[in-house]
Design a protein around this motif. Structure first.
Motif, PDB file in Angstrom:
ATOM      1  N   HIS A 151      -3.159 103.051  40.328  1.00 18.10           N
ATOM      2  CA  HIS A 151      -1.934 103.855  40.400  1.00 18.10           C
ATOM      3  C   HIS A 151      -1.799 104.482  41.790  1.00 18.10           C
ATOM      4  O   HIS A 151      -0.700 104.554  42.343  1.00 18.10           O
ATOM      5  CB  HIS A 151      -1.946 104.960  39.341  1.00 18.10           C
ATOM      6  CG  HIS A 151      -1.954 104.454  37.929  1.00 18.10           C
ATOM      7  ND1 HIS A 151      -2.056 105.295  36.848  1.00 18.10           N
ATOM      8  CD2 HIS A 151      -1.880 103.192  37.417  1.00 18.10           C
ATOM      9  CE1 HIS A 151      -2.042 104.581  35.722  1.00 18.10           C
ATOM     10  NE2 HIS A 151      -1.939 103.297  36.045  1.00 18.10           N
ATOM     11  N   ALA A 158       2.088 100.081  38.050  1.00 19.39           N
ATOM     12  CA  ALA A 158       0.924  99.208  38.221  1.00 19.39           C
ATOM     13  C   ALA A 158       0.723  98.208  37.092  1.00 19.39           C
ATOM     14  O   ALA A 158       0.398  97.045  37.342  1.00 19.39           O
ATOM     15  CB  ALA A 158      -0.333 100.072  38.377  1.00 19.39           C
ATOM     16  N   HIS A 159       0.869  98.670  35.844  1.00 16.21           N
ATOM     17  CA  HIS A 159       0.481  97.861  34.688  1.00 16.21           C
ATOM     18  C   HIS A 159       1.547  97.941  33.605  1.00 16.21           C
ATOM     19  O   HIS A 159       2.233  98.964  33.497  1.00 16.21           O
ATOM     20  CB  HIS A 159      -0.821  98.393  34.064  1.00 16.21           C
ATOM     21  CG  HIS A 159      -1.893  98.727  35.038  1.00 16.21           C
ATOM     22  ND1 HIS A 159      -2.189 100.026  35.404  1.00 16.21           N
ATOM     23  CD2 HIS A 159      -2.733  97.927  35.740  1.00 16.21           C
ATOM     24  CE1 HIS A 159      -3.186 100.007  36.287  1.00 16.21           C
ATOM     25  NE2 HIS A 159      -3.527  98.752  36.517  1.00 16.21           N
ATOM     26  N   ASP A 181       2.733  99.104  30.331  1.00 19.93           N
ATOM     27  CA  ASP A 181       2.572 100.361  29.546  1.00 19.93           C
ATOM     28  C   ASP A 181       2.789 101.599  30.413  1.00 19.93           C
ATOM     29  O   ASP A 181       3.162 102.653  29.891  1.00 19.93           O
ATOM     30  CB  ASP A 181       1.281 100.479  28.714  1.00 19.93           C
ATOM     31  CG  ASP A 181       0.005 100.828  29.496  1.00 19.93           C
ATOM     32  OD1 ASP A 181       0.091 101.167  30.685  1.00 19.93           O
ATOM     33  OD2 ASP A 181      -1.074 100.737  28.892  1.00 19.93           O
ATOM     34  N   ASP A 182       2.593 101.501  31.751  1.00 21.17           N
ATOM     35  CA  ASP A 182       2.827 102.673  32.610  1.00 21.17           C
ATOM     36  C   ASP A 182       4.269 103.181  32.453  1.00 21.17           C
ATOM     37  O   ASP A 182       4.514 104.386  32.437  1.00 21.17           O
ATOM     38  CB  ASP A 182       2.620 102.317  34.096  1.00 21.17           C
ATOM     39  CG  ASP A 182       1.168 102.002  34.432  1.00 21.17           C
ATOM     40  OD1 ASP A 182       0.275 102.497  33.730  1.00 21.17           O
ATOM     41  OD2 ASP A 182       0.948 101.256  35.413  1.00 21.17           O
TER      42      ASP A 182
HETATM   43 ZN   LIG Z   1      -1.510 101.880  34.631  1.00 18.23          ZN
END
Ligand SMILES: [Zn+2]
Length: 270
Positions: A137, A22-23, A25-26
């Protein structure tokens, strides 16, 4: 079985692993060790990151102008990807914070097209628990599951990554024992939420050797893992003990083969 290199390490060259998250850093937090290990074995890692993380909390003391956060986090992701050996980062522009509901048909198509283009040997995404019930997520989990299912008998095997319950609290406790005056919680999430809802993993991947890279990649995300983050206040040796195992579960979708990902894993007795 894939061929073994002369040194006995697996050789996954020619295989591609598609990671849908999703982002920025995931990738480092959830499965950075496994991605680095797969890359070292020769696999091409392609990361499809659904958003630029423009709504993320700012963990660093240095202010990041709101309008800029997406650009800053995109750059941090590219740095982290280099550390982990991710070959290609595909940054999508779906709206951070609204991934479960916004642009659903387009996001579905993005994942389908990525599978057609990269022909992955295996796909990794979040489990139903979204690591800590994070709705973005969970949205990525839903879109990825649906997109992979649409391939029917030609679907690549799909794997769900989860975080071990208790891990984030242990990292906070270790940083506190090292002298950090812990303020707040990592990512502004209740530490016990991580992994609390996760189903039991199906297999574990030993990433002890790759933990320093996982930690280095995580620290590339300076806007999230600032100088006061517990992740900045644990040693490599402590991190190996805490982060040395990553956990996965295979999705119930039928697939025509087993990915090389499973060759790295130790099966968990059910
Ligand atoms: Zn995330």
């Amino acid at each position: 079985m894939s061929a073994l290199s002369p040194a006995g390490a697996p050789d996954f060259s020619g295989r591609t692993i598609l990671v849908v998250l999703a982002h920025p850093d995931d990738e480092s937090l959830a499965c950075g060790g496994t991605l680095a290990r797969l890359a070292d074995a020769g696999a091409r890692i392609v990361l499809l990151c659904a958003s630029r993380g423009e709504k993320g909390s700012v963990g660093d003391r240095e202010p990041v102008a709101g309008d800029n956060l997406g650009a800053v986090r995109s750059d941090e992701l590219r740095e982290a990807a280099k550390v982990l050996g991710i070959a290609e980062v595909v940054l999508l522009d779906h709206p951070d914070g609204d991934l479960r509901w916004a642009e659903v048909p387009q996001f579905h198509v993005d994942i389908v097209l990525a599978v057609q283009r990269y022909k992955p040997d295996g796909v990794i995404t979040f489990a139903e628990d979204g690591l800590y019930w994070h709705l973005d997520h969970i949205g990525v989990h839903e879109r990825t599951y649906t997109a992979i299912r649409s391939f029917g008998p030609w679907a690549p095997p799909l794997y769900y990554v989860t975080i071990r319950r208790g891990l984030i609290q242990e990292i906070m406790d270790t940083a506190a024992a090292n002298g950090l005056n812990v303020q707040g919680t990592p990512f502004n999430i209740e530490p016990d939420a991580f992994g609390d809802y996760a189903a039991a993993p199906g297999f574990l991947v030993d990433v002890h050797e790759w933990v320093p890279r996982k930690l280095a990649a995580l620290r590339c995300h300076r806007s999230q893992v600032g100088p006061d983050s517990p992740f900045q206040h644990i040693t490599d040796a402590q991190a190996r003990g805490l982060l040395g195992v990553e956990q996965f579960r295979r999705s119930p979708l039928e697939a025509g083969w087993d990915s090389v990902i499973e060759q790295l894993g130790e099966r968990v007795a059910s």
